[in-house]
Scaffold this motif. Sequence first.
Motif, PDB file in Angstrom:
ATOM      1  N   PRO A  65      20.597 -12.445  42.747  1.00 23.71           N
ATOM      2  CA  PRO A  65      21.825 -13.025  43.314  1.00 23.71           C
ATOM      3  C   PRO A  65      21.671 -13.559  44.751  1.00 23.71           C
ATOM      4  CG  PRO A  65      22.361 -11.029  42.126  1.00 23.71           C
ATOM      5  CD  PRO A  65      20.855 -11.118  42.180  1.00 23.71           C
ATOM      6  N   MET A  66      20.621 -13.171  45.435  1.00 21.41           N
ATOM      7  CA  MET A  66      20.414 -13.693  46.794  1.00 21.41           C
ATOM      8  C   MET A  66      20.161 -15.199  46.779  1.00 21.41           C
ATOM      9  SD  MET A  66      20.921 -11.375  49.025  1.00 21.41           S
ATOM     10  CE  MET A  66      20.239 -12.060  50.505  1.00 21.41           C
ATOM     11  N   LEU A  67      19.824 -15.759  45.626  1.00 22.55           N
ATOM     12  CA  LEU A  67      19.644 -17.210  45.532  1.00 22.55           C
ATOM     13  C   LEU A  67      20.952 -17.946  45.829  1.00 22.55           C
ATOM     14  CD1 LEU A  67      17.301 -17.498  42.425  1.00 22.55           C
ATOM     15  CD2 LEU A  67      16.697 -17.767  44.843  1.00 22.55           C
ATOM     16  N   LEU A  68      22.079 -17.321  45.515  1.00 17.68           N
ATOM     17  CA  LEU A  68      23.377 -17.925  45.851  1.00 17.68           C
ATOM     18  C   LEU A  68      23.564 -18.014  47.360  1.00 17.68           C
ATOM     19  CD1 LEU A  68      25.582 -16.087  43.214  1.00 17.68           C
ATOM     20  CD2 LEU A  68      24.758 -18.441  43.124  1.00 17.68           C
ATOM     21  N   ILE A  69      23.139 -16.977  48.064  1.00  9.54           N
ATOM     22  CA  ILE A  69      23.202 -16.982  49.532  1.00  9.54           C
ATOM     23  C   ILE A  69      22.278 -18.069  50.077  1.00  9.54           C
ATOM     24  CG2 ILE A  69      22.819 -15.611  51.633  1.00  9.54           C
ATOM     25  CD1 ILE A  69      25.074 -14.452  49.973  1.00  9.54           C
ATOM     26  N   ALA A  70      21.096 -18.190  49.481  1.00  8.04           N
ATOM     27  CA  ALA A  70      20.129 -19.189  49.936  1.00  8.04           C
ATOM     28  C   ALA A  70      20.702 -20.601  49.815  1.00  8.04           C
ATOM     29  CB  ALA A  70      18.827 -19.065  49.140  1.00  8.04           C
ATOM     30  N   VAL A  71      21.324 -20.900  48.689  1.00  3.60           N
ATOM     31  CA  VAL A  71      21.905 -22.230  48.491  1.00  3.60           C
ATOM     32  C   VAL A  71      23.055 -22.456  49.475  1.00  3.60           C
ATOM     33  CG1 VAL A  71      23.192 -23.677  46.865  1.00  3.60           C
ATOM     34  CG2 VAL A  71      21.187 -22.402  46.089  1.00  3.60           C
ATOM     35  N   SER A  72      23.924 -21.473  49.616  1.00  4.42           N
ATOM     36  CA  SER A  72      25.066 -21.593  50.536  1.00  4.42           C
ATOM     37  C   SER A  72      24.600 -21.805  51.971  1.00  4.42           C
ATOM     38  CB  SER A  72      25.941 -20.341  50.465  1.00  4.42           C
ATOM     39  OG  SER A  72      26.423 -20.147  49.170  1.00  4.42           O
ATOM     40  N   CYS A  73      23.623 -21.028  52.398  1.00  8.54           N
ATOM     41  CA  CYS A  73      23.132 -21.143  53.778  1.00  8.54           C
ATOM     42  C   CYS A  73      22.388 -22.459  54.003  1.00  8.54           C
ATOM     43  CB  CYS A  73      22.251 -19.955  54.134  1.00  8.54           C
ATOM     44  SG  CYS A  73      23.204 -18.454  54.405  1.00  8.54           S
ATOM     45  N   SER A  74      21.730 -22.965  52.969  1.00 12.60           N
ATOM     46  CA  SER A  74      21.064 -24.262  53.099  1.00 12.60           C
ATOM     47  C   SER A  74      22.085 -25.356  53.372  1.00 12.60           C
ATOM     48  CB  SER A  74      20.276 -24.590  51.828  1.00 12.60           C
ATOM     49  OG  SER A  74      19.254 -23.655  51.628  1.00 12.60           O
ATOM     50  N   LEU A  75      23.182 -25.332  52.636  1.00 12.91           N
ATOM     51  CA  LEU A  75      24.250 -26.305  52.857  1.00 12.91           C
ATOM     52  C   LEU A  75      24.884 -26.120  54.233  1.00 12.91           C
ATOM     53  CD1 LEU A  75      26.021 -28.591  51.799  1.00 12.91           C
ATOM     54  CD2 LEU A  75      27.469 -26.869  50.731  1.00 12.91           C
ATOM     55  N   LEU A  76      25.134 -24.887  54.614  1.00 18.02           N
ATOM     56  CA  LEU A  76      25.718 -24.607  55.930  1.00 18.02           C
ATOM     57  C   LEU A  76      24.789 -25.071  57.053  1.00 18.02           C
ATOM     58  CD1 LEU A  76      28.022 -23.449  57.571  1.00 18.02           C
ATOM     59  CD2 LEU A  76      26.961 -21.195  57.354  1.00 18.02           C
ATOM     60  N   THR A  77      23.495 -24.900  56.873  1.00 18.74           N
ATOM     61  CA  THR A  77      22.530 -25.362  57.875  1.00 18.74           C
ATOM     62  C   THR A  77      22.660 -26.862  58.085  1.00 18.74           C
ATOM     63  OG1 THR A  77      20.975 -23.596  57.342  1.00 18.74           O
ATOM     64  CG2 THR A  77      20.072 -25.523  58.457  1.00 18.74           C
ATOM     65  N   LEU A  78      22.781 -27.604  56.995  1.00 18.73           N
ATOM     66  CA  LEU A  78      22.930 -29.058  57.111  1.00 18.73           C
ATOM     67  C   LEU A  78      24.245 -29.429  57.796  1.00 18.73           C
ATOM     68  CD1 LEU A  78      21.545 -30.137  53.636  1.00 18.73           C
ATOM     69  CD2 LEU A  78      20.417 -30.308  55.861  1.00 18.73           C
ATOM     70  N   ILE A  79      25.314 -28.722  57.486  1.00 22.14           N
ATOM     71  CA  ILE A  79      26.602 -28.995  58.129  1.00 22.14           C
ATOM     72  C   ILE A  79      26.508 -28.729  59.636  1.00 22.14           C
ATOM     73  CG2 ILE A  79      29.002 -28.203  58.315  1.00 22.14           C
ATOM     74  CD1 ILE A  79      28.868 -27.708  55.233  1.00 22.14           C
ATOM     75  N   ILE A  80      25.884 -27.624  60.009  1.00 21.03           N
ATOM     76  CA  ILE A  80      25.715 -27.308  61.436  1.00 21.03           C
ATOM     77  C   ILE A  80      24.880 -28.383  62.114  1.00 21.03           C
ATOM     78  CG2 ILE A  80      24.663 -25.683  63.071  1.00 21.03           C
ATOM     79  CD1 ILE A  80      25.475 -23.438  61.081  1.00 21.03           C
ATOM     80  N   ARG A  81      23.830 -28.857  61.435  1.00 22.55           N
ATOM     81  CA  ARG A  81      22.981 -29.900  62.021  1.00 22.55           C
ATOM     82  C   ARG A  81      23.776 -31.189  62.255  1.00 22.55           C
ATOM     83  NH1 ARG A  81      18.902 -29.116  64.790  1.00 22.55           N
ATOM     84  NH2 ARG A  81      18.254 -31.212  64.286  1.00 22.55           N
ATOM     85  N   VAL A  82      24.629 -31.549  61.310  1.00 17.01           N
ATOM     86  CA  VAL A  82      25.445 -32.761  61.475  1.00 17.01           C
ATOM     87  C   VAL A  82      26.383 -32.603  62.668  1.00 17.01           C
ATOM     88  CG1 VAL A  82      27.298 -34.132  60.430  1.00 17.01           C
ATOM     89  CG2 VAL A  82      25.281 -33.513  59.076  1.00 17.01           C
TER      90      VAL A  82
END
Length: 158
Positions: free
Chosen positions: A122-139
């Motif tokens: 289930p940690m893969l769900l966290i990985a996907v969510s954090c990947s998207l959040l990382t991109l949002i923070i970068r923008v």
Amino acid sequence: MTKNQNTTREDISIKLTKISLIILFLTSMALMGIGSWIVTQVVEFPSPFFEGTLRFGILLGSGYLLGCLALACIIHLYQLLTRIGEGQVFIAQNVQYLRYLGWEVGLVALISLFLGLTAYLPMLLIAVSCSLLTLIIRVIRNAFGKAIELQEQVDYTI
């Protein structure tokens, strides 16, 4: 007029967000305090790769590392929010803290990906969510950076 009469919705929102961050910080500390109990609960579920004591150690160590990253994120968010509340929005320090937040959340994504592939799916769900959040923070970080550049250009034109 007193200060309370000048309080805007944004001021109230900033105060509520700060309170939420403090509660989240304390909750994170409490969760780190019961980390071994949490891992004991998680270890009962099947693992894609690691088993036994090795899995327990990896989950516990990674959990504490993720907890420390969470605390760092909360502190940087609080500092960022404090500056914004003081009217210091488009400044280099805010861009730096957004950069820190991007790296911190990106590390959470990588650690979660590792854990998801090896110890707890289930940690893969966290990985996907954090990947998207990382991109949002970068923008957002890039928008702040460009705003500062534009502000400096306007200041030099006058």
